[in-house]
Design an enzyme around this catalytic site. Structure first.
Site, PDB file in Angstrom:
ATOM      1  N   ALA A 130       0.692  -1.151  -0.457  1.00 57.70           N
ATOM      2  CA  ALA A 130       0.177   0.147  -0.196  1.00 57.70           C
ATOM      3  C   ALA A 130       0.575   1.458  -0.064  1.00 57.70           C
ATOM      4  O   ALA A 130       2.420   1.425   0.831  1.00 57.70           O
ATOM      5  CB  ALA A 130      -0.732   0.434   1.181  1.00 57.70           C
ATOM      6  N   SER A 131       0.177   2.095  -0.913  1.00 60.39           N
ATOM      7  CA  SER A 131       1.200   3.666  -0.024  1.00 60.39           C
ATOM      8  C   SER A 131      -0.156   4.542  -0.132  1.00 60.39           C
ATOM      9  O   SER A 131      -0.907   4.756  -0.875  1.00 60.39           O
ATOM     10  CB  SER A 131       1.148   4.428  -1.927  1.00 60.39           C
ATOM     11  OG  SER A 131       2.614   5.106  -1.561  1.00 60.39           O
ATOM     12  N   ALA A 132       0.914   5.673   0.525  1.00 58.93           N
ATOM     13  CA  ALA A 132      -0.511   6.701   1.221  1.00 58.93           C
ATOM     14  C   ALA A 132       1.171   8.340   0.479  1.00 58.93           C
ATOM     15  O   ALA A 132       2.192   8.165   0.685  1.00 58.93           O
ATOM     16  CB  ALA A 132      -0.525   6.763   2.127  1.00 58.93           C
ATOM     17  N   ALA A 135       3.510   7.176   3.629  1.00 54.69           N
ATOM     18  CA  ALA A 135       4.346   6.357   4.363  1.00 54.69           C
ATOM     19  C   ALA A 135       3.620   5.801   3.423  1.00 54.69           C
ATOM     20  O   ALA A 135       2.927   5.487   2.337  1.00 54.69           O
ATOM     21  CB  ALA A 135       4.299   5.882   5.691  1.00 54.69           C
ATOM     22  N   GLN A 136       4.867   4.116   2.682  1.00 54.19           N
ATOM     23  CA  GLN A 136       4.243   3.191   2.209  1.00 54.19           C
ATOM     24  C   GLN A 136       4.876   2.131   3.056  1.00 54.19           C
ATOM     25  O   GLN A 136       5.506   1.790   4.149  1.00 54.19           O
ATOM     26  CB  GLN A 136       5.733   3.469   0.922  1.00 54.19           C
ATOM     27  CG  GLN A 136       5.248   1.976  -0.135  1.00 54.19           C
ATOM     28  CD  GLN A 136       5.740   2.791  -1.368  1.00 54.19           C
ATOM     29  OE1 GLN A 136       5.075   3.449  -1.638  1.00 54.19           O
ATOM     30  NE2 GLN A 136       7.049   2.102  -2.167  1.00 54.19           N
ATOM     31  N   ASP A 287      -9.360   7.380  13.444  1.00 51.26           N
ATOM     32  CA  ASP A 287      -9.514   7.631  12.121  1.00 51.26           C
ATOM     33  C   ASP A 287      -9.337   6.446  11.773  1.00 51.26           C
ATOM     34  O   ASP A 287      -9.289   5.720  11.089  1.00 51.26           O
ATOM     35  CB  ASP A 287      -7.682   8.178  11.898  1.00 51.26           C
ATOM     36  CG  ASP A 287      -7.483   8.741  10.451  1.00 51.26           C
ATOM     37  OD1 ASP A 287      -8.494   8.776   9.677  1.00 51.26           O
ATOM     38  OD2 ASP A 287      -7.019   7.956  10.064  1.00 51.26           O
TER      39      ASP A 287
END
Length: 544
Positions: A130-132, A135-136, A287
């Protein structure tokens, strides 16, 4: 402002105008500077007039990049600042960006660990899971046990980008406050301050690791919520290593149904998890959007929530919890006067607030809501309407309540998506009543006493000495006070004496001047000498 910042500011302004966001600023509310700026950039036109203002706002933030996407996500929870049609669009913003190079991520991890990944891990997947924006995540296995884990690493060089955009946000917020009078009540600079703190906190993965460990401890052995274990020895400021989990994303209704999940129980457990975090633990995951919540597939008849990404958490103190619970129970019982009075008692609104006017305002907003069947009423929107009404009566922004409202809206939305018939009020009321019963009355007194028992058991043998010391210190304090008071009285007497001598001396000197003009020199000399002597005595009296 540096050339690079000027270039970035121009790009931000250009994107905003290309999406027609100048429509957010009413013409009559602008001072001359923004009007001239808009005219000066006449060649930049709205390219998307067919889209709604909310859609254009969302698309503009997406184009501006991760810092602005996260800002929009935070603003989607501030429905006191934005009308529903804008807040709803901001809530659709997805923190998903293109991954950065996996080799670069590996290099960053090795720098954090102080050696090659092969020293600790096997089967490291260079392709991100996953990638945001911040961060990754990559997968691997622990070398010593073969346990599957995930490695979350902060994007390299993200901090300078964030700090640069935050500086520009501050400049823009100050300009808005200065040149758009109607926007001052929204306190844009304070909004940016809140955002900066939230965003910079997310850059330190030690904080997220600590939050995850706390939440895991709070629900250890629970059937309702599972939090993956953090491998603390391998985690640092920019790297967090934790257990890998397999689950069904909570928003994947079809997969949950195919798995035979008890949707009613799953929805009710979401509500239970929320209220347990708030009222039992005073520490809640803030969150809980669908991307951070999964469902354990192993026992579908007894479903368990899985919580990820604990970067943002909220806390409530004892007073906040009590007032919040009493407010909600006041709503259950339509006791709006109590709700208004509680806001004053808690200090959420100024002490001089007219309770009757405040009660009337709450009633006007909430009565139409409560005219519906309870099962159709949104718990989160009741809180939202309450806080919006309270802000008209100068309620200060309470960050912990904003996080609470945001989390409740997430939980309620997920719960009703899973099980549309969910009656959140029916689920919550017994919980609140039980909690309140534990806080007041004989049982609460006994509980409080038992909590303090170890402390008093330790201090009881020292009690005679403590009493004696207190009495002795009190006696010494009284003696000091008497001495200080005596000194004060003596000082006042000396001042009075000095003032008297000064006045007599002044009078004699004036008399000597009059006598001298009448050529009575002998008496004038005696009067002057005596006056000077009195002044000398008055000076000595003041010096003492």
């Amino acid at each position: 402002m540096t050339p690079s910042e000027l270039k970035r500011l121009y790009h931000i302004t250009k994107v905003q105008l290309e999406y027609g966001l100048d429509e957010l600023l009413p013409e009559h509310a602008l001072t001359q500077l923004p009007k001239r700026l808009r005219k000066g950039l006449f060649w930049i036109k709205n390219k998307y007039p067919e889209k709604t203002l909310g859609e254009r706002l969302r698309l503009a933030l997406q184009e501006l990049g991760p810092v602005w996407i996260k800002f929009g996500q935070m603003m989607s929870t501030r429905r006191d600042l934005f009308p529903p049609h804008l807040a709803d669009q901001l809530a659709l913003l997805q923190d998903q960006v293109a991954p950065f190079d996996g080799q670069l991520a590996k290099d960053q991890m090795e720098m954090e660990l102080g050696g090659p990944l092969d020293n600790w891990f096997t089967d490291f997947d260079i392709k991100p899971l996953a990638s945001a924006s911040i961060a990754q995540v990559h997968t691997a296995k622990l070398k010593d046990s073969g346990r599957e884990i995930v490695l979350k690493v902060i994007r390299p060089d993200i901090r300078p980008v964030i700090e640069s955009d935050i500086r520009l946000m501050y400049r823009m917020a100050r300009l808005v406050e200065q040149h758009i009078p109607e926007a001052r009540r929204l306190k844009p600079v304070k909004v940016i301050e809140e955002y900066e703190k939230t965003l910079l906190d997310e850059l330190d993965l030690r904080r997220e690791a600590s939050n995850a460990m706390q939440l895991r401890r709070n629900f250890e052995g629970s059937e309702e919520l599972y939090v993956p274990e953090v491998i603390l020895d391998l985690s640092s400021e920019h790297l967090m290593v934790s257990e890998r989990i397999y689950g069904i994303q909570v928003s994947d209704i079809e997969q949950l149904e195919r798995n035979g999940t008890n949707m009613k129980l799953l929805a009710e457990r979401g509500v239970s998890v929320f209220f347990t975090q708030v009222f039992r633990d005073s520490f809640f995951h803030a969150d809980m959007h669908p991307g951070n919540v999964f469902v354990n597939p192993d026992n579908p008849e007894n479903p368990q929530w899985i919580g990820l990404d604990c970067g943002i958490v909220g806390t409530l103190n004892k007073e906040d919890k009590r007032y919040l619970a009493e407010n909600l129970l006041g709503f259950f019982n339509s006791d709006y006067h109590k709700v208004a009075q509680l806001h004053v008692d808690s200090g959420w609104v100024p002490a001089d607030t007219n309770v009757e006017e405040f009660e009337f305002a709450i009633r006007m907003v909430c009565e139409p809501i409560f005219a519906k069947p309870l099962g159709e009423i949104s718990f989160g929107h009741v809180l939202l309407n309450l806080f919006n009404t309270a802000r008209r009566f100068n309620m200060e922004v309470q960050p912990q309540l904003v996080l609470l409202q945001k989390t409740l809206l997430y939980v309620e939305g997920l719960g009703r998506q899973l099980y549309p018939q969910l009656d959140l009020w029916a689920t919550a009321k017994p919980f609140l009543e039980t909690w309140m019963a534990k806080q007041v009355g004989p049982a609460a007194f006994v509980t409080a006493l038992s909590e303090k028992a170890p402390f008093w058991a330790e201090k009881l043998p020292e009690l005679p000495d403590l009493v004696y010391d207190s009495l002795r210190q009190g006696k010494v304090l009284n003696q000091r006070m008497d001495k200080l008071y005596a000194g004060y009285r003596q000082s006042k007497r000396q001042q009075a004496k000095g003032q008297f001598l000064f006045n007599v001396g002044a009078t004699l000197l004036i008399c000597s001047a009059v006598l001298l003009t009448s050529n009575i020199t002998v008496l004038a000399s005696i009067s002057a000498a005596t006056g000077a002597a009195f002044w000398l005595f008055s000076w000595r009296a003041y010096r003492r």
